[in-house]
Design a protein around this motif. Structure first.
Motif, PDB file in Angstrom:
ATOM      1  N   SER A 233     -11.484  22.326 -12.525  1.00  0.00           N
ATOM      2  CA  SER A 233     -11.203  22.564 -11.106  1.00  0.00           C
ATOM      3  C   SER A 233      -9.715  22.620 -10.770  1.00  0.00           C
ATOM      4  CB  SER A 233     -11.864  21.465 -10.255  1.00  0.00           C
ATOM      5  OG  SER A 233     -11.335  20.208 -10.623  1.00  0.00           O
ATOM      6  N   ASN A 247      -6.586  15.293   2.320  1.00  0.00           N
ATOM      7  CA  ASN A 247      -7.767  15.920   2.934  1.00  0.00           C
ATOM      8  C   ASN A 247      -7.921  15.382   4.349  1.00  0.00           C
ATOM      9  OD1 ASN A 247      -8.560  17.435   0.675  1.00  0.00           O
ATOM     10  ND2 ASN A 247      -9.526  15.622  -0.232  1.00  0.00           N
ATOM     11  N   ASP A 251     -13.183  17.112   5.748  1.00  0.00           N
ATOM     12  CA  ASP A 251     -12.924  18.442   5.195  1.00  0.00           C
ATOM     13  C   ASP A 251     -12.001  18.323   3.979  1.00  0.00           C
ATOM     14  OD1 ASP A 251     -12.956  21.216   4.948  1.00  0.00           O
ATOM     15  OD2 ASP A 251     -12.621  21.570   7.080  1.00  0.00           O
ATOM     16  N   TYR A 252     -11.674  19.450   3.392  1.00  0.00           N
ATOM     17  CA  TYR A 252     -10.785  19.472   2.224  1.00  0.00           C
ATOM     18  C   TYR A 252      -9.577  20.352   2.525  1.00  0.00           C
ATOM     19  CZ  TYR A 252     -14.668  17.451  -0.305  1.00  0.00           C
ATOM     20  OH  TYR A 252     -15.667  16.611  -0.712  1.00  0.00           O
ATOM     21  N   ARG A 255      -9.858  23.706   0.799  1.00  0.00           N
ATOM     22  CA  ARG A 255     -10.775  24.669   1.447  1.00  0.00           C
ATOM     23  C   ARG A 255     -10.088  25.336   2.634  1.00  0.00           C
ATOM     24  NH1 ARG A 255     -13.860  26.014   5.294  1.00  0.00           N
ATOM     25  NH2 ARG A 255     -13.114  24.368   6.669  1.00  0.00           N
ATOM     26  N   GLU A 258      -7.388  27.811   1.452  1.00  0.00           N
ATOM     27  CA  GLU A 258      -8.026  29.022   0.908  1.00  0.00           C
ATOM     28  C   GLU A 258      -8.607  29.875   2.045  1.00  0.00           C
ATOM     29  OE1 GLU A 258     -10.741  28.227  -2.283  1.00  0.00           O
ATOM     30  OE2 GLU A 258     -11.258  30.352  -2.507  1.00  0.00           O
ATOM     31  N   ALA A 259      -9.252  29.207   3.020  1.00  0.00           N
ATOM     32  CA  ALA A 259      -9.861  29.943   4.140  1.00  0.00           C
ATOM     33  C   ALA A 259      -8.795  30.672   4.952  1.00  0.00           C
ATOM     34  CB  ALA A 259     -10.643  28.982   5.031  1.00  0.00           C
ATOM     35  N   HIS A 276      -6.409  26.434  -7.406  1.00  0.00           N
ATOM     36  CA  HIS A 276      -6.735  25.321  -6.500  1.00  0.00           C
ATOM     37  C   HIS A 276      -5.701  25.356  -5.380  1.00  0.00           C
ATOM     38  CE1 HIS A 276      -7.473  21.433  -4.844  1.00  0.00           C
ATOM     39  NE2 HIS A 276      -8.194  20.986  -5.857  1.00  0.00           N
ATOM     40  N   ASN A 278      -4.866  23.554  -2.969  1.00  0.00           N
ATOM     41  CA  ASN A 278      -4.087  22.386  -2.539  1.00  0.00           C
ATOM     42  C   ASN A 278      -3.011  22.014  -3.557  1.00  0.00           C
ATOM     43  OD1 ASN A 278      -3.268  20.401  -0.795  1.00  0.00           O
ATOM     44  ND2 ASN A 278      -4.874  18.949  -1.363  1.00  0.00           N
TER      45      ASN A 278
END
Ligand SMILES: Cc1cc2nc3c(=O)[nH]c(=O)nc-3n(C[C@H](O)[C@H](O)[C@H](O)COP(=O)(O)OP(=O)(O)OC[C@H]3O[C@@H](n4cnc5c(N)ncnc54)[C@H](O)[C@@H]3O)c2cc1C
Length: 320
Positions: A233, A247, A251-252, A255, A258-259, A276, A278
């Motif tokens: 990962s 985080n 949520d992360y 994520r 990336e979104a 990754h 982050n």
């Protein structure tokens, strides 16, 4: 300087390093002037420390802190530098490096079901995990692959896969300008990547941990499994400080980044990792200014996209 205080800080301290009074104080540990910090961090960016001090024992750490108090000297502790971004101009003060010279592990007591270990702060997590595994002591396997020191891991309450070091801590041995004290876990508060209960002037000198006997084969198998998960990962072979942002609740950070479409975003030599989101990496020749500019862009664009303002997990050293 009539009261014994030097009082220099920042650029003034960098300029003054040649005449720093610490060098004539007969402190027995190792002292260096204008020591580059980039090689001592996993991001490999940033300028020098005006002075780098490397104590070889807790007694040396104690006398060092008393001297720095006497001289009115700014200071910061450095473990393995795996959660630290150092400014390009470096740090105008004394960086206290806690490394394997202050890395002893000893078994204090045990009753068959629980063993207490005393681990000096400069011990690496990897060395501690190896030591515990060889002796069939389990409970720290989740830390496998985290490249920090035990002291740094306590400050950060380092963890992974739903577990964190704070849950294994029985007490901390702290050293401050006024001497040593031991604080029991009940007086400390470990939360997500945070420790409260240690005064800002205190350094973690040793950590008392409780571990449980476990078959060596089981410990090895768990560590192998978690290392594989980590490798699947996270980017490998890159210069990073691990997860750059905390985080947000529920949520992360990865994520959200990336979104917002920010994978691969670049400022100079700094880049949002493609594997990754982050991980902000030094992709070759990055400066601290590149990483800070990238950090700010990521924060602004994630806030604009999803309404969440990310907080850095990485600590900063030498910035205004
Ligand atoms: C590839 C990679 C993967 C990572 N994965 C994880 C992960 O899964 N989980 C996780 O939690 N972290 C992770 N990290 C971040 C980092 O490894 C941990 O936060 C680690 O515990 C930091 O320890 P350190 O010794 O490197 O601390 P440093 O970076 O040297 O210092 C961090 C902070 O603690 C202070 N400090 C250090 N030692 C002491 C001390 N003895 N007394 C007082 N203050 C001190 C420093 O001044 C600084 O403010 C990762 C990092 C990398 C590079």
């Amino acid at each position: 300087m009539s009261d014994g205080r030097c009082g220099k800080a920042g650029a003034e301290c960098q300029d003054f390093a040649e005449r720093c009074p610490l060098f004539s104080a007969n402190w027995p540990g190792e002292l260096r002037r204008k020591e580059p910090l980039a090689p001592l961090t996993t991001l490999r960016v940033g300028g020098p420390a005006a002075v780098l001090a490397r104590p070889g024992s807790i007694a040396e750490l104690e006398t060092l802190l008393a001297l720095l108090e006497k001289y009115g000297c700014p200071r910061r502790v450095l473990g393995r530098g795996s959660n630290l971004l150092v400014a390009d101009r470096g740090y105008g003060g004394v960086v206290i490096l806690l490394d394997r010279r202050l890395g002893r592990i000893s078994r204090l007591e045990g009753d068959g079901a629980k063993w207490l270990l005393r681990v000096e702060a400069g011990c690496s997590l990897a060395a501690l995990l190896g030591w515990a595994q060889e002796r069939g002591l389990g409970g720290l396997e989740f830390l496998v692959g985290i490249p920090g020191s035990v002291g740094g891991a306590a400050v950060m309450n380092a963890g992974a896969w739903g577990e964190a070091l704070g849950a294994r801590v029985q007490a901390l041995e702290l050293v401050g300008p006024g001497g040593r004290r031991t604080v029991a876990a009940a007086e400390l508060r470990f939360s997500y990547r945070r420790l409260e209960g240690v005064d800002p002037g205190e350094v973690i000198a040793a950590v008392i941990l409780a571990l449980a006997p476990r078959p060596i084969a089981e410990i090895r198998a768990r560590m192998r499994q978690l290392l594989q998960k980590r490798r699947a990962s996270q980017p490998r072979g890159v210069l990073s400080a691990g997860s750059f942002f905390k985080n947000p609740p529920g949520d992360y950070a990865g994520r959200l980044i990336e979104a917002a479409g920010l994978k691969g975003l670049r400022v100079g030599g700094a880049m949002v990792a493609r594997e990754h989101a982050n991980f902000l990496i030094n992709d070759g020749g990055a400066t601290a200014a590149d990483l800070v500019a990238l950090m700010e862009q990521v924060r602004e664009r994630v806030a604009a996209h999803g309404g969440v303002r990310l907080e850095p997990e990485v600590h900063l050293l030498g910035f205004a």
